[in-house]
Design an enzyme around this catalytic site. Structure first.
Site, short mmCIF file in Angstrom:
data_model
loop_
_atom_site.label_atom_id
_atom_site.label_comp_id
_atom_site.label_asym_id
_atom_site.label_seq_id
_atom_site.Cartn_x
_atom_site.Cartn_y
_atom_site.Cartn_z
N TYR A 52 -4.20 1.31 -4.66
CA TYR A 52 -2.98 1.85 -4.05
C TYR A 52 -2.22 2.68 -5.08
CZ TYR A 52 -3.80 -1.84 -0.53
OH TYR A 52 -4.35 -2.68 0.43
N TYR B 92 -3.63 -7.33 8.16
CA TYR B 92 -3.02 -6.09 7.68
C TYR B 92 -2.94 -5.06 8.79
CZ TYR B 92 -7.64 -3.74 6.60
OH TYR B 92 -8.88 -3.16 6.63
N TRP C 99 0.84 -1.21 0.00
CA TRP C 99 0.00 0.00 0.00
C TRP C 99 0.87 1.25 0.00
CZ3 TRP C 99 -3.76 1.55 4.59
CH2 TRP C 99 -4.42 2.74 4.27
#
Length: 330
Positions: free
Chosen positions: A57, A218, A21
């Site tokens: 992203y 995450y 990301w």
């Protein structure tokens, strides 16, 4: 490195996975392409074989950078994980939020996973990544405007065509997973999990353990706060989303840092950083298959990968947990 089977799929992934990301720059105050490429290469050199990215992203930038990195890495030596279902180029589905791209242009982000959109997104991802298959294809967020069955019928077609190896979800609850499983066998769910964000342990983790689904955690470092490097008064780059989250509010930041101070002697005794200790704790947690950890440069990537060398005894895990459970955030 340690490698783990993802659910009941034929995918074996690295317990520490590169989260891509931040290298897309979007919502992270920008990023340097050269540093990002070096971070991916360093990760692979240190045994990290799995890379998790998404079209959103950087609006394609993260996938493009991963694709560039893959040119110098044998494709069968890495697992490419990406996502679908967040469109910035199509006003359809449910408006998720308004944002700005890396150039400062206003964009609207929609959660949309209609059949044709899923197919198009897969083709676009394959092109940006420079590959002819994706190892794990995950819906990024639930789309309340499209039946789950429609979405995963499209994913099943992609799997039958060999364009994806396994299907996963992200940010799905148990009932949503069960509905998707009426169409396709899911390998995993990617969800937020960290020492200070353990909501999934109430229902989702027990379900995934029972039904043999992998969990990709995450933000295990809670977007940097659990490294111990972010103190009250820290100045963030323009466009960085973190100051607006609850964990970065002054009182919570102080409480988390006080907790980390209690862990520091243990980390130092092992020749490890706080971040490495936290990553190791995460992948030792019941039900957690993978910790997704981002890195902006090679040195960060190497430090993340070396967290696998940290060993925690049951007594040390209990020591951490006893102190962790006393941390109350407001």
């Amino acid at each position: 490195m340690e490698y783990r089977q993802l659910g009941e799929s034929n995918l074996e992934v690295s317990a520490i996975t590169f989260g891509a990301w931040a290298i897309g720059g979007w919502m992270w105050g920008g990023a340097e392409r050269r540093d990002a490429l070096a971070a991916i290469q360093a990760s692979v050199d240190h045994g990290v074989t799995s890379i998790d990215t998404a079209p959103i992203y950087g609006q394609g930038l993260s996938e493009e950078i991963v694709g560039e990195a893959l040119k110098s890495i044998p494709r069968d030596k890495v697992q490419v994980l990406t996502k679908f279902g967040m469109r910035w180029d199509l006003a359809q589905g449910a408006l998720a939020f308004k944002s700005q791209d890396n150039s400062g242009k206003d964009i609207d982000i929609y959660k949309y996973a209609g059949r044709e959109s899923v197919i198009k997104e897969c083709e676009d991802s394959l092109r940006r990544l420079g590959t002819d298959y994706i190892d794990l294809y995950q819906i990024h967020w639930p789309d309340v405007t499209t039946p789950i069955a429609e979405t995963f019928e499209a994913v099943l077609r992609l799997q039958e065509q060999g364009k994806i190896r396994a299907a996963g979800v992200s940010n799905y609850n148990v009932s949503q997973m069960q509905e998707a499983e009426q169409v396709i066998r899911l390998a995993s769910n990617q969800v937020p999990f960290s020492m200070v964000e353990r909501t999934i342990e109430e229902e989702l983790v027990p379900y995934c353990i029972r039904h043999k689904k992998g969990i990709l955690a995450y933000s295990p470092l809670q977007r940097g706060i659990l490294t111990g490097k972010i103190k009250p008064g820290h100045v963030f780059n323009a466009g960085d989303h973190r100051p607006g989250t609850k964990f970065y509010q002054p009182e919570n930041l102080a409480r988390i840092n006080a907790f980390l101070d209690e862990l520091l002697p243990m980390a130092e005794s092992k020749g490890a950083t706080l971040a490495q200790l936290v990553i190791r704790w995460t992948i030792e947690r019941p039900g957690i298959t993978v910790a997704l950890v981002g890195a902006r440069d090679a040195s960060q990537a190497i430090q993340n990968a070396k967290a696998i060398e940290v060993k925690l005894s049951p007594e040390e895990i209990n020591f951490i947990n006893e102190r962790l459970y006393k941390v109350e955030l407001v």
